[in-house]
Design a protein around this motif. Sequence first.
Motif, PDB file in Angstrom:
ATOM      1  N   ASN A  17      23.671  31.945 -45.836  1.00 18.69           N
ATOM      2  CA  ASN A  17      23.719  31.612 -44.405  1.00 18.69           C
ATOM      3  C   ASN A  17      22.844  30.413 -44.067  1.00 18.69           C
ATOM      4  OD1 ASN A  17      25.454  33.748 -44.058  1.00 18.69           O
ATOM      5  ND2 ASN A  17      23.927  35.107 -43.180  1.00 18.69           N
ATOM      6  N   GLN A  18      21.622  30.402 -44.595  1.00 22.26           N
ATOM      7  CA  GLN A  18      20.719  29.288 -44.294  1.00 22.26           C
ATOM      8  C   GLN A  18      21.187  27.994 -44.949  1.00 22.26           C
ATOM      9  OE1 GLN A  18      19.652  32.338 -45.217  1.00 22.26           O
ATOM     10  NE2 GLN A  18      18.390  33.032 -43.514  1.00 22.26           N
ATOM     11  N   ALA A  19      21.780  28.088 -46.131  1.00 18.11           N
ATOM     12  CA  ALA A  19      22.296  26.885 -46.784  1.00 18.11           C
ATOM     13  C   ALA A  19      23.434  26.274 -45.974  1.00 18.11           C
ATOM     14  CB  ALA A  19      22.754  27.211 -48.204  1.00 18.11           C
ATOM     15  N   ILE A  20      24.316  27.111 -45.439  1.00 21.63           N
ATOM     16  CA  ILE A  20      25.411  26.612 -44.602  1.00 21.63           C
ATOM     17  C   ILE A  20      24.860  26.042 -43.301  1.00 21.63           C
ATOM     18  CG2 ILE A  20      27.441  27.311 -43.260  1.00 21.63           C
ATOM     19  CD1 ILE A  20      28.058  29.286 -45.567  1.00 21.63           C
ATOM     20  N   GLU A  21      23.855  26.694 -42.738  1.00 22.65           N
ATOM     21  CA  GLU A  21      23.222  26.177 -41.519  1.00 22.65           C
ATOM     22  C   GLU A  21      22.620  24.798 -41.760  1.00 22.65           C
ATOM     23  OE1 GLU A  21      19.527  27.293 -38.498  1.00 22.65           O
ATOM     24  OE2 GLU A  21      20.121  28.737 -40.037  1.00 22.65           O
ATOM     25  N   LEU A  22      21.921  24.638 -42.886  1.00 19.83           N
ATOM     26  CA  LEU A  22      21.345  23.329 -43.212  1.00 19.83           C
ATOM     27  C   LEU A  22      22.440  22.300 -43.409  1.00 19.83           C
ATOM     28  CD1 LEU A  22      19.107  21.351 -43.927  1.00 19.83           C
ATOM     29  CD2 LEU A  22      19.191  22.242 -46.278  1.00 19.83           C
ATOM     30  N   GLU A  23      23.483  22.668 -44.132  1.00 16.97           N
ATOM     31  CA  GLU A  23      24.559  21.714 -44.397  1.00 16.97           C
ATOM     32  C   GLU A  23      25.245  21.271 -43.106  1.00 16.97           C
ATOM     33  OE1 GLU A  23      27.823  21.000 -47.875  1.00 16.97           O
ATOM     34  OE2 GLU A  23      27.123  23.038 -47.501  1.00 16.97           O
ATOM     35  N   ALA A  24      25.411  22.177 -42.171  1.00 20.72           N
ATOM     36  CA  ALA A  24      26.005  21.810 -40.877  1.00 20.72           C
ATOM     37  C   ALA A  24      25.117  20.805 -40.153  1.00 20.72           C
ATOM     38  CB  ALA A  24      26.222  23.053 -40.018  1.00 20.72           C
ATOM     39  N   GLU A  25      23.822  21.001 -40.225  1.00 20.82           N
ATOM     40  CA  GLU A  25      22.885  20.050 -39.605  1.00 20.82           C
ATOM     41  C   GLU A  25      22.904  18.705 -40.336  1.00 20.82           C
ATOM     42  OE1 GLU A  25      21.171  20.239 -36.757  1.00 20.82           O
ATOM     43  OE2 GLU A  25      22.182  22.146 -36.420  1.00 20.82           O
ATOM     44  N   GLN A  26      23.020  18.738 -41.657  1.00 16.50           N
ATOM     45  CA  GLN A  26      23.111  17.495 -42.428  1.00 16.50           C
ATOM     46  C   GLN A  26      24.370  16.723 -42.055  1.00 16.50           C
ATOM     47  OE1 GLN A  26      22.774  19.300 -46.349  1.00 16.50           O
ATOM     48  NE2 GLN A  26      20.837  18.222 -46.682  1.00 16.50           N
ATOM     49  N   ILE A  27      25.479  17.422 -41.906  1.00 16.93           N
ATOM     50  CA  ILE A  27      26.733  16.770 -41.523  1.00 16.93           C
ATOM     51  C   ILE A  27      26.581  16.114 -40.160  1.00 16.93           C
ATOM     52  CG2 ILE A  27      29.128  17.211 -40.835  1.00 16.93           C
ATOM     53  CD1 ILE A  27      29.173  19.356 -43.114  1.00 16.93           C
ATOM     54  N   LYS A  28      26.028  16.845 -39.212  1.00 15.64           N
ATOM     55  CA  LYS A  28      25.838  16.301 -37.862  1.00 15.64           C
ATOM     56  C   LYS A  28      24.945  15.057 -37.886  1.00 15.64           C
ATOM     57  CE  LYS A  28      23.334  18.069 -34.143  1.00 15.64           C
ATOM     58  NZ  LYS A  28      22.916  19.215 -33.345  1.00 15.64           N
ATOM     59  N   GLU A  29      23.845  15.143 -38.619  1.00  9.99           N
ATOM     60  CA  GLU A  29      22.926  13.995 -38.693  1.00  9.99           C
ATOM     61  C   GLU A  29      23.586  12.802 -39.383  1.00  9.99           C
ATOM     62  OE1 GLU A  29      18.596  12.918 -40.663  1.00  9.99           O
ATOM     63  OE2 GLU A  29      19.040  15.013 -40.202  1.00  9.99           O
ATOM     64  N   TYR A  30      24.296  13.049 -40.475  1.00  4.00           N
ATOM     65  CA  TYR A  30      24.954  11.968 -41.204  1.00  4.00           C
ATOM     66  C   TYR A  30      26.036  11.311 -40.355  1.00  4.00           C
ATOM     67  CZ  TYR A  30      27.647   9.505 -44.727  1.00  4.00           C
ATOM     68  OH  TYR A  30      28.320   8.530 -45.432  1.00  4.00           O
ATOM     69  N   MET A  31      26.821  12.104 -39.650  1.00  2.98           N
ATOM     70  CA  MET A  31      27.893  11.543 -38.824  1.00  2.98           C
ATOM     71  C   MET A  31      27.343  10.696 -37.677  1.00  2.98           C
ATOM     72  SD  MET A  31      30.648  12.163 -40.363  1.00  2.98           S
ATOM     73  CE  MET A  31      31.866  11.670 -39.164  1.00  2.98           C
ATOM     74  N   ASN A  32      26.119  10.948 -37.240  1.00  2.00           N
ATOM     75  CA  ASN A  32      25.484  10.152 -36.188  1.00  2.00           C
ATOM     76  C   ASN A  32      24.699   8.965 -36.732  1.00  2.00           C
ATOM     77  OD1 ASN A  32      26.332  11.582 -33.848  1.00  2.00           O
ATOM     78  ND2 ASN A  32      24.945  13.229 -34.429  1.00  2.00           N
ATOM     79  N   LEU A  33      24.661   8.808 -38.042  1.00  5.23           N
ATOM     80  CA  LEU A  33      23.925   7.720 -38.683  1.00  5.23           C
ATOM     81  C   LEU A  33      24.780   6.453 -38.724  1.00  5.23           C
ATOM     82  CD1 LEU A  33      21.307   7.079 -40.362  1.00  5.23           C
ATOM     83  CD2 LEU A  33      22.660   7.696 -42.374  1.00  5.23           C
ATOM     84  N   ASP A  34      24.197   5.347 -38.360  1.00  7.41           N
ATOM     85  CA  ASP A  34      24.889   4.058 -38.491  1.00  7.41           C
ATOM     86  C   ASP A  34      24.740   3.575 -39.923  1.00  7.41           C
ATOM     87  OD1 ASP A  34      25.725   3.825 -35.810  1.00  7.41           O
ATOM     88  OD2 ASP A  34      23.754   3.063 -35.216  1.00  7.41           O
ATOM     89  N   LEU A  35      25.855   3.498 -40.633  1.00  4.65           N
ATOM     90  CA  LEU A  35      25.816   3.015 -42.014  1.00  4.65           C
ATOM     91  C   LEU A  35      25.611   1.510 -42.039  1.00  4.65           C
ATOM     92  CD1 LEU A  35      28.660   5.017 -43.809  1.00  4.65           C
ATOM     93  CD2 LEU A  35      26.200   5.432 -43.839  1.00  4.65           C
ATOM     94  N   ARG A  36      24.856   1.068 -43.033  1.00  2.59           N
ATOM     95  CA  ARG A  36      24.620  -0.357 -43.240  1.00  2.59           C
ATOM     96  C   ARG A  36      25.334  -0.793 -44.516  1.00  2.59           C
ATOM     97  NH1 ARG A  36      18.133   0.147 -42.757  1.00  2.59           N
ATOM     98  NH2 ARG A  36      18.402  -0.275 -44.961  1.00  2.59           N
ATOM     99  N   ASP A  37      25.507  -2.101 -44.658  1.00  5.50           N
ATOM    100  CA  ASP A  37      26.185  -2.620 -45.843  1.00  5.50           C
ATOM    101  C   ASP A  37      25.433  -2.328 -47.138  1.00  5.50           C
ATOM    102  OD1 ASP A  37      28.303  -3.596 -44.401  1.00  5.50           O
ATOM    103  OD2 ASP A  37      27.493  -5.627 -44.234  1.00  5.50           O
TER     104      ASP A  37
END
Length: 155
Positions: A59-79
């Motif tokens: 459960n905690q691993a899935i919770e962390l992964e969901a937070e990682q996905i949210k943070e990554y999707m809000n990250l501006d990728l650079r070249d």
Amino acid sequence: MRIIFIPQFPSEMRYQEWWGYQLRYEFEKRGFEVKVIGEDAADAIIHRRSTLDMFSPINQAIELEAEQIKEYMNLDLRDDDVLFWADISFPGLFGHVLFHKRPKKIFGFCHATSLNHYDYYEPVRPYKYPIEKSLCEMFDKIFVGSKYHKAKLGW
């Protein structure tokens, strides 16, 4: 260059607890800028638990992964971004995100796969291995811990 680092849940059993700290230190020591995805979420989840003495709790691993996905999707990728995924033998949900938002370079580390005799997810082994193998085709390079672990990849 910036390394976007995706660690797994930092359980104390085996080596997992140092993914977010030791590898980050080694990258920074070599002059890389490092962005650890899910660092604050991991700290908050760990703070709520009394022990980290087992494999990643589901459960905690899935919770962390969901937070990682949210943070990554809000990250501006650079070249110059390079994504480094800590443990591809536990692909979880995050790998599917890379189909939608992919940096130019993706590297990963793998200590084994579900072909490993002691794989924690034995009941789903027939389904897990094809997922691991197909997701890894997105990677530019995969690092392994030893010849034993390389043999366990089975590729």
